[in-house]
Design a protein around this motif. Sequence first.
Motif, mmCIF file in Angstrom:
data_model
loop_
_atom_site.group_PDB
_atom_site.id
_atom_site.type_symbol
_atom_site.label_atom_id
_atom_site.label_comp_id
_atom_site.label_asym_id
_atom_site.label_seq_id
_atom_site.Cartn_x
_atom_site.Cartn_y
_atom_site.Cartn_z
ATOM 1 N N ARG A 18 0.816 -1.207 0.000
ATOM 2 C CA ARG A 18 0.000 0.000 0.000
ATOM 3 C C ARG A 18 0.852 1.260 0.000
ATOM 4 N NH1 ARG A 18 -4.528 -2.581 -1.626
ATOM 5 N NH2 ARG A 18 -4.672 -4.506 -0.462
ATOM 6 N N GLN A 19 0.185 2.356 -0.328
ATOM 7 C CA GLN A 19 0.885 3.621 -0.484
ATOM 8 C C GLN A 19 1.538 4.095 0.811
ATOM 9 O OE1 GLN A 19 -1.593 6.646 -2.185
ATOM 10 N NE2 GLN A 19 0.032 8.175 -2.237
ATOM 11 N N GLY A 20 0.905 3.806 1.956
ATOM 12 C CA GLY A 20 1.506 4.206 3.223
ATOM 13 C C GLY A 20 2.873 3.589 3.424
ATOM 14 N N THR A 21 2.968 2.282 3.121
ATOM 15 C CA THR A 21 4.255 1.606 3.226
ATOM 16 C C THR A 21 5.245 2.178 2.226
ATOM 17 O OG1 THR A 21 3.101 -0.415 3.887
ATOM 18 C CG2 THR A 21 5.394 -0.639 3.184
ATOM 19 N N ALA A 22 4.761 2.462 1.010
ATOM 20 C CA ALA A 22 5.641 3.028 -0.013
ATOM 21 C C ALA A 22 6.186 4.383 0.424
ATOM 22 C CB ALA A 22 4.887 3.159 -1.330
ATOM 23 N N THR A 23 5.370 5.173 1.117
ATOM 24 C CA THR A 23 5.810 6.495 1.558
ATOM 25 C C THR A 23 6.899 6.396 2.617
ATOM 26 O OG1 THR A 23 3.592 7.351 1.093
ATOM 27 C CG2 THR A 23 5.022 8.726 2.440
ATOM 28 N N ILE B 107 13.046 6.182 4.913
ATOM 29 C CA ILE B 107 14.100 5.166 4.961
ATOM 30 C C ILE B 107 15.292 5.618 4.118
ATOM 31 C CG2 ILE B 107 14.691 2.837 4.170
ATOM 32 C CD1 ILE B 107 11.824 2.018 5.044
ATOM 33 N N ARG B 108 14.996 6.138 2.952
ATOM 34 C CA ARG B 108 16.064 6.628 2.072
ATOM 35 C C ARG B 108 16.810 7.790 2.713
ATOM 36 N NH1 ARG B 108 15.008 8.807 -4.129
ATOM 37 N NH2 ARG B 108 17.156 9.448 -4.592
ATOM 38 N N ARG B 109 16.058 8.676 3.355
ATOM 39 C CA ARG B 109 16.684 9.838 3.988
ATOM 40 C C ARG B 109 17.689 9.417 5.053
ATOM 41 N NH1 ARG B 109 14.026 14.357 8.048
ATOM 42 N NH2 ARG B 109 15.725 15.874 7.839
ATOM 43 N N TYR B 110 17.284 8.491 5.912
ATOM 44 C CA TYR B 110 18.151 8.112 7.023
ATOM 45 C C TYR B 110 19.206 7.086 6.622
ATOM 46 C CZ TYR B 110 14.840 10.836 9.655
ATOM 47 O OH TYR B 110 14.065 11.874 10.108
ATOM 48 N N THR B 111 18.983 6.407 5.500
ATOM 49 C CA THR B 111 20.042 5.558 4.952
ATOM 50 C C THR B 111 21.192 6.430 4.467
ATOM 51 O OG1 THR B 111 18.483 3.824 4.276
ATOM 52 C CG2 THR B 111 20.625 3.860 3.179
ATOM 53 N N GLN B 112 20.840 7.507 3.765
ATOM 54 C CA GLN B 112 21.860 8.406 3.227
ATOM 55 C C GLN B 112 22.632 9.122 4.333
ATOM 56 O OE1 GLN B 112 19.856 11.019 0.461
ATOM 57 N NE2 GLN B 112 19.747 9.462 -1.143
ATOM 58 N N SER B 113 21.936 9.469 5.411
ATOM 59 C CA SER B 113 22.600 10.201 6.495
ATOM 60 C C SER B 113 23.309 9.276 7.480
ATOM 61 C CB SER B 113 21.583 11.062 7.246
ATOM 62 O OG SER B 113 20.640 10.242 7.926
ATOM 63 N N GLY B 114 23.076 7.962 7.353
ATOM 64 C CA GLY B 114 23.693 7.019 8.279
ATOM 65 C C GLY B 114 23.107 7.079 9.674
ATOM 66 N N HIS C 219 4.064 18.768 -13.193
ATOM 67 C CA HIS C 219 2.920 18.705 -12.288
ATOM 68 C C HIS C 219 3.438 18.502 -10.863
ATOM 69 C CE1 HIS C 219 0.151 18.319 -15.688
ATOM 70 N NE2 HIS C 219 1.025 17.470 -16.207
ATOM 71 N N SER C 220 2.758 19.102 -9.909
ATOM 72 C CA SER C 220 3.180 18.951 -8.520
ATOM 73 C C SER C 220 1.960 18.802 -7.625
ATOM 74 C CB SER C 220 4.008 20.163 -8.069
ATOM 75 O OG SER C 220 3.261 21.357 -8.201
ATOM 76 N N HIS C 221 2.122 18.035 -6.568
ATOM 77 C CA HIS C 221 1.062 17.926 -5.572
ATOM 78 C C HIS C 221 1.676 17.602 -4.220
ATOM 79 C CE1 HIS C 221 1.570 13.662 -6.666
ATOM 80 N NE2 HIS C 221 1.107 13.389 -5.456
ATOM 81 N N ALA C 222 1.013 18.081 -3.178
ATOM 82 C CA ALA C 222 1.505 17.903 -1.811
ATOM 83 C C ALA C 222 0.502 17.085 -1.009
ATOM 84 C CB ALA C 222 1.720 19.263 -1.147
ATOM 85 N N THR C 223 1.004 16.119 -0.247
ATOM 86 C CA THR C 223 0.153 15.314 0.625
ATOM 87 C C THR C 223 0.700 15.367 2.045
ATOM 88 O OG1 THR C 223 1.431 13.319 0.069
ATOM 89 C CG2 THR C 223 -0.574 13.741 -1.198
ATOM 90 N N PHE C 224 -0.203 15.517 3.002
ATOM 91 C CA PHE C 224 0.203 15.618 4.402
ATOM 92 C C PHE C 224 0.292 14.229 5.010
ATOM 93 C CE2 PHE C 224 -0.673 16.736 8.953
ATOM 94 C CZ PHE C 224 0.513 17.442 9.145
ATOM 95 N N GLN C 225 1.368 13.982 5.744
ATOM 96 C CA GLN C 225 1.642 12.660 6.293
ATOM 97 C C GLN C 225 1.514 12.602 7.814
ATOM 98 O OE1 GLN C 225 2.211 10.224 4.033
ATOM 99 N NE2 GLN C 225 2.015 11.778 2.444
ATOM 100 N N GLY C 226 0.768 13.534 8.384
ATOM 101 C CA GLY C 226 0.570 13.536 9.827
ATOM 102 C C GLY C 226 1.523 14.442 10.572
#
Length: 289
Positions: free
Chosen positions: A4-9, A14-21, A251-258
């Motif tokens: 599902r999209q929640g898991t995909a988000t 995960i990518r952010r914190y993988t890159q920052s270690g 095209h651009s769109h913003a979604t709020f994640q809580g």
Amino acid sequence: MAIRQGTATTELFIRRYTQSGDFERLARWHAAAAECLKHISVPMNEIAYDYYKRNGYEKWAARAKKEAQEIQKQFQFHRTRAQIARQKLVEETRNSDSHSVLDTESENIKKFITTWLPHYPDRFYEFGIYPTFFRKQRELVEQRSDYVKVLQLEADAAEMCAAQYERIPVAYGLKNYEKHRDAYRQYAAYLRSLAQQDPKALPSLVDQGKRIADSLAIQDDPSPQKAEVVLQIAKSDARVKVVLAGQRAVHSHATFQGFAWIVHFSNHSRGNIAVAIVDGKTAKVLEVF
């Protein structure tokens, strides 16, 4: 779609914190992905599979069974990755973040999961199993003017929507979603009572299911105006400008994640071009991919 999209988000974080270690946060976001699969994907898949099997839709049941295997594979992947990240954290010599910082991250993850739990039942009639299965089945029987079967299918759909509310937000402990579940159960019973009357035309309320969730809306989603402000902030970021330079018809769109906004930029020629994470409180662009 099994994943599902929640898991995909969660993959963005995960990518952010993988890159920052940052193995502490990385472990927590892998765990969050597993939680989304456990509390959203698994019950949704089980509900669909049970319906297909019970009603003789063998090809659809086989597809749902295959999706269940994919879900379990992804669940184990994220559980394992969370364990690996925790092990790397133990091996790290640098000091961990303060408890207050990590508590904030845990709270953000809680908000994220809470945002996604009602997402699919709230949008049941917009995407997912309703348009891909129920609507297509309805079109077939409607061509035969079998209005009893149309009403029965719509009742089945309403019951499935109620089951999603029951098995996902209600089971997780979110408040006030019992009324959504009950409203769809009542609507399903009403449709079945109409079907028993052997109607010669479809009653106008046959499509009421699409509007029930809107009338019972709980979550205070940010306004379109707020989303537009976030879009402009993301577009003004120097990193985004570099990536979008020379691109046409973006095209651009913003979604709020809580707790944060995810801003997607795309066009027809390249598909996804860039993604920005914007802090929900400070409106600061945290990351650009």
